[in-house]
Scaffold this motif. Structure first.
Motif, PDB file in Angstrom:
ATOM      1  N   ARG A 177       0.883  -1.255   0.023  1.00 51.49           N
ATOM      2  CA  ARG A 177      -0.125  -0.200   0.114  1.00 51.49           C
ATOM      3  C   ARG A 177       0.328   1.127   0.304  1.00 51.49           C
ATOM      4  N   SER A 178       2.352   1.311   0.214  1.00 47.01           N
ATOM      5  CA  SER A 178       3.113   2.647   0.073  1.00 47.01           C
ATOM      6  C   SER A 178       4.242   2.409  -0.632  1.00 47.01           C
ATOM      7  N   PRO A 179       4.008   2.925  -1.888  1.00 48.00           N
ATOM      8  CA  PRO A 179       5.454   3.018  -2.697  1.00 48.00           C
ATOM      9  C   PRO A 179       6.803   3.234  -2.301  1.00 48.00           C
ATOM     10  N   GLU A 180       6.064   4.363  -0.674  1.00 47.87           N
ATOM     11  CA  GLU A 180       7.577   4.686  -0.108  1.00 47.87           C
ATOM     12  C   GLU A 180       8.593   3.502   0.504  1.00 47.87           C
ATOM     13  N   VAL A 181       7.554   3.153   1.790  1.00 43.42           N
ATOM     14  CA  VAL A 181       7.716   2.249   2.143  1.00 43.42           C
ATOM     15  C   VAL A 181       8.751   0.827   1.348  1.00 43.42           C
ATOM     16  N   LYS A 182       7.884   0.464  -0.082  1.00 49.86           N
ATOM     17  CA  LYS A 182       8.693  -0.462  -0.349  1.00 49.86           C
ATOM     18  C   LYS A 182      10.128  -0.586  -1.144  1.00 49.86           C
ATOM     19  N   ALA A 183       9.919   1.498  -1.348  1.00 49.03           N
ATOM     20  CA  ALA A 183      11.468   1.729  -1.803  1.00 49.03           C
ATOM     21  C   ALA A 183      12.168   2.091  -1.034  1.00 49.03           C
ATOM     22  N   THR A 184      12.108   2.371   0.146  1.00 48.11           N
ATOM     23  CA  THR A 184      12.831   2.412   1.226  1.00 48.11           C
ATOM     24  C   THR A 184      13.708   1.451   1.757  1.00 48.11           C
ATOM     25  N   ALA A 185      12.668   0.187   1.679  1.00 42.96           N
ATOM     26  CA  ALA A 185      13.453  -1.278   2.103  1.00 42.96           C
ATOM     27  C   ALA A 185      14.117  -1.573   0.860  1.00 42.96           C
TER      28      ALA A 185
END
Lengths: 580, 580
Positions: free
Chosen positions: B493-501
């Motif tokens: 649900r969060s592109p930012e979480v995915k990208a940071t990970a």
């Protein structure tokens, strides 16, 4: 590594039981040591090569998304009974009992155990595809182990097993492995071919062997120099002859051929080409009742051209011939009224099914046995002298010069050593062991499987069969026990030699090179001979005379002569050469 | 590694047959899978731990100058017959026959094979010292395999064998190994003790066990908190009591003790301290003739204090008692005129040899059986009531509070799990197998040997027994299957979480960190529980809420709470923490 901290043990002569060159050279180079028939210790020098093979295989299997595990060597018989292999496999399956008289086997492969893991662990299509592999000790109790690591009893194999939700996915998994295998064998630096192999009852073309090309190879490999076509002998198709059958031009005649029972002898006696003769092979198939008793036997006569050999795999796939055996002499005499050596399709006592190779079906004026000892028939022609056969099929091994099945030229044949095999298994094991998963609709489905093997300890032997000369082994860089060897000459008399050798050793080590410093103090001749036998690809000789000019000697194992290289340049030059 | 490309399989409950915590947690964390009794597949998660153990052991063995080879799993019986172990070893040695009915064993260790290699390969003192090791599958057919990898039947062991020209050199080789072992166990990050162990008939103190300290350990370890003294229970010496024997103060009396046949019961009945009672143990030794028949039996009476236990290893080393057995009831009745439970050294029917623990030898006014059912003697005193014993010796296990043999305080006892053993063998195997070399004078000498083992698959189990909590395993960094796990929260649900990970994953991988990115899309609770069970020491949670502040959450497995760390700092902070 310094030689004084390692273990080097070379032999002038190979032991008498070493027949093939790889076995001889691995024994002489101190890489393996025999403990029993087909059972070898990997000595330090040999283990280094095996570990390099393992490391490359592991890297590429991981890169291809396979997951490593390690299944037991000693496996309970129960799983092997589920698939029937405990009973079906011959004595090459080593069966043992533990202290409680429970049955076990030593793994020759691990289909049963991995399928057992999959059926317990994989419940949903969401967990698929999955590919498990291991690099582990195996045992096959070969009747006649020979050729050192080439056909040992105990060996290390990388075996991988893929699990998929359907055939499309299974075939994709197969292709991923086939691609990984190409990358692995490319990295080994070996000349090899991926050849189509027979995939048994499953059909399709999802079975390939990876064959290291070597004149001494056990397997015949068929390929087309003008295309990508390559297959093993079992699989390679002999195309149907292009033209129609020529008309009869001779009358059939019974000709005395006293004592000449082979096609070659008959052709020579009659002054005819061998390709004019036809050989007769008599097979039988049995019909069993429910008690397993034979209630009916069908006899088959196969005709092949005198210069062709029967291909048992192809014959075994023909309708009705799935379980063929060769007929007994009494069965032959009962049907042909003649003993083997003079058999043919005419004048039978009892009818047989006549199966004819496609080449024979278009022959005219051919020669065959007369079903009478010491007599053959010449000028035999289909239709006129005997009826057309019951079946015409590809029954034979191809020969060099046959047309390539892909229409791109003619076939050539070379020898190879099988070191890898990728194989689509379908649901053979998952059905036998009820390994199911729930599909998108919550319905249980059998997993589609593939299996993929690499002979980890066989590979170094195959590499040597391909890469050696009269002085010893010539390792590709990626497989060499050491990539570079430094040979100081008379170091004990020259502090400069010693210091230069030590400095180069430190510099190469720091650069990550797998370097050996030979500090044993051997004479140069003995030292060079050892490293040529062991097959280290790059050697640097450090001696007083060259050092005075600021040089060392670089010797590439494949080159006839060494070359002088400035001390200051040798490390950079080596690093540029190294392909690992 | 990403979770989607790996294989993670955790369980809420441990199987019923898992008794100890390491077995339970390894099963629940999906590290091992049972195939049969004492036979386990190392699943991908478990294999990673085992491979980390192997890598550290291999590095340190190489650093210590040992040379790796690989001996066969299946070994011909002939060599085992040479040393007599084929017949002498019990059913824990798995014996098998091949298709030709030749006898083989599956290696439990490899003394025979390595000695065979040494006697063939080592001809001169110049080739010594040499230390060969392997990391290889072993099998011991345990009567009662249990505790998962702790006491399995199939296991991986690192076994090393040193060969030396004389005892001085052999002892130096032993010390090199003992030092390497300390370094290995230090690198594992485990709390352990190297404890002196009994070296059997050879004598000397060249036998040490490496014990991982854990409350659940099978072995009792004796150590002195005020010094370096540490030994296993078999080996730890009970010092002679300091003072002289006090004078007799009581008259000897026969006291009824109806039904009270143990020292504890008698002490309680009489209101005396247990340490005032003496227990009688009756042993026997047989003299055999050349036909192996018993021609004479000697009966021995051992006296220990009521609160002490006999140490069989110490007793077995006393003169005449090397092959002791416990006496049979008829033998006891024949000598004591009484059944067991009321035995003592007075009023015997037939003479026995009297051996007395050093503690008992200085007691006065003691209590022992009267050799009459339901009666004991009290107030017994040496010299006055019975003659001095035939032998006074250390017969007992030490107890906490005993004086330390090194005079540096008192002993404490803790529990441990044996994971390594270094042992000076002397010429036991080289004499049996005639493994000689030529010394400086050209004279053949037997090689001096040592052997050195580490239980590669046992070690992770021991590490877990020492390092776990109610949520699961807590791996030391060096042994963890993954050192760091990244847990993105609701990444789908969060592109930012995915990208940071993904960015942190790439950065950590590039820095050489063994990092796992959990991309399975599990809910946070389930995901955290999995990684706490699996025991990854460092976890980074990446969630929307913290990211808004520019932070991620860092959770050390041993800490109660997580802490917020700026995204920009987390990699540097992790690298600073990692101890591998």
């Amino acid at each position: 590594m310094k030689a004084s901290q390692f273990f080097i043990s070379t032999l002038k002569e190979a032991p008498a039981d070493a027949e093939v060159v790889s076995h001889k050279l691995m024994m002489r180079a101190g890489m393996i040591k025999k403990l029993g028939a087909g059972i070898y210790t990997l000595m330090p020098m040999g283990l280094r090569v095996v570990q390099k093979v393992e490391a490359i295989v592991r890297e590429e299997m991981n890169r291809a998304g396979a997951v490593e595990l390690c299944m037991p060597v000693v496996q309970p018989a129960e799983l092997w009974q589920e698939t029937g292999r405990f009973d079906k496999m011959g004595p090459e399956l080593l069966r043992i009992q533990d202290r409680h008289a429970h049955d076990f086997v030593i793994q020759p492969t691990s289909e049963e155990v991995v399928t057992d893991i999959a059926r317990q662990e994989i419940r949903s299509y969401k967990q698929l595809p999955k590919n498990f592999y291991q690099i582990q000790t195996k045992f096959r109790d070969e009747r006649r182990p020979r050729f050192g690591l080439m056909r040992g009893r105990e060996f290390i194999m990388k075996d991988a097993y893929s699990f998929d939700r359907d055939q499309v996915s299974a075939k994709a998994s197969y292709q991923i492995m086939a691609k990984a295998y190409r990358r692995i064998f490319d990295r080994f630096g070996l000349t090899y071919r991926a050849v189509a192999a027979d995939s048994g009852a499953i059909g399709g073309d999802l079975s390939e062997e990876f064959q290291v090309i070597a004149a001494t190879g056990e397997d015949a490999i068929v390929y087309c120099p003008g295309s990508n076509y390559a297959a093993n002998m079992e699989k390679a198709e002999a195309l149907a002859p292009a033209g129609p059958r020529p008309a009869a031009s001779q009358a059939m005649a019974k000709t005395p051929t006293p004592g000449q029972s082979t096609c070659a002898d008959v052709a020579e006696l009659l002054g005819l080409p061998l390709a004019q003769t036809v050989k007769s092979l008599v097979l039988a198939t049995d019909t069993l009742n429910e008690q397993g008793e034979v209630v009916k036997t069908q006899v088959w006569l196969l005709l092949l051209r005198g210069d062709h050999d029967m291909n048992e795999v192809k014959v075994g796939k023909l309708p009705g011939l799935g379980a063929f055996r060769f007929a007994t002499v009494p069965e032959i005499e009962d049907h042909f009224g003649c003993k083997p050596g003079y058999l043919g399709p005419l004048n039978l006592l009892k009818p047989v099914k006549l199966v004819v190779d496609r080449e024979v079906a278009v022959m005219n004026d051919w020669v065959c046995g007369a079903n009478e000892v010491d007599f053959h028939l010449t000028g035999v022609n289909w239709g006129r002298d005997l009826p057309e056969p019951d079946m015409v099929a590809d029954l034979r091994n191809v020969v060099a010069g046959d047309a390539s099945p892909d229409g791109q030229g003619v076939l050539a044949i070379e020898r190879g050593i099988e070191v890898g095999h990728v194989f689509y298994l379908g649901t053979k094991y998952s059905e036998a062991m009820k390994a199911t998963f729930l599909d998108q609709n919550g319905k249980p489905q059998f997993m589609e499987m593939g299996c993929y093997g690499i002979g980890i300890t066989r590979l170094p032997a195959a590499a040597i069969e391909q890469n050696h000369d009269e002085r010893g082994i010539i390792w590709p860089d990626a497989l060499a026990p050491f990539t570079v060897v430094l040979c100081p000459i008379n170091a004990e008399r020259s502090p400069e030699v010693k210091a230069t050798a030590e400095a180069l050793y430190a510099e190469l080590l720091a650069a990550g090179v797998d370097v050996m410093l030979d500090d044993r103090g051997e004479r140069p001749g003995a030292m060079f001979a050892d490293w040529e036998l062991i097959g280290v690809p790059h050697r640097v000789n450090i001696g007083d005379r060259a050092l005075k000019e600021g040089n060392v000697e670089y010797q590439y194992r494949r080159d006839a002569a060494a070359s002088a290289v400035p001390v200051a340049d040798i490390v950079a030059q080596l690093l540029a050469k190294l392909k690992v």
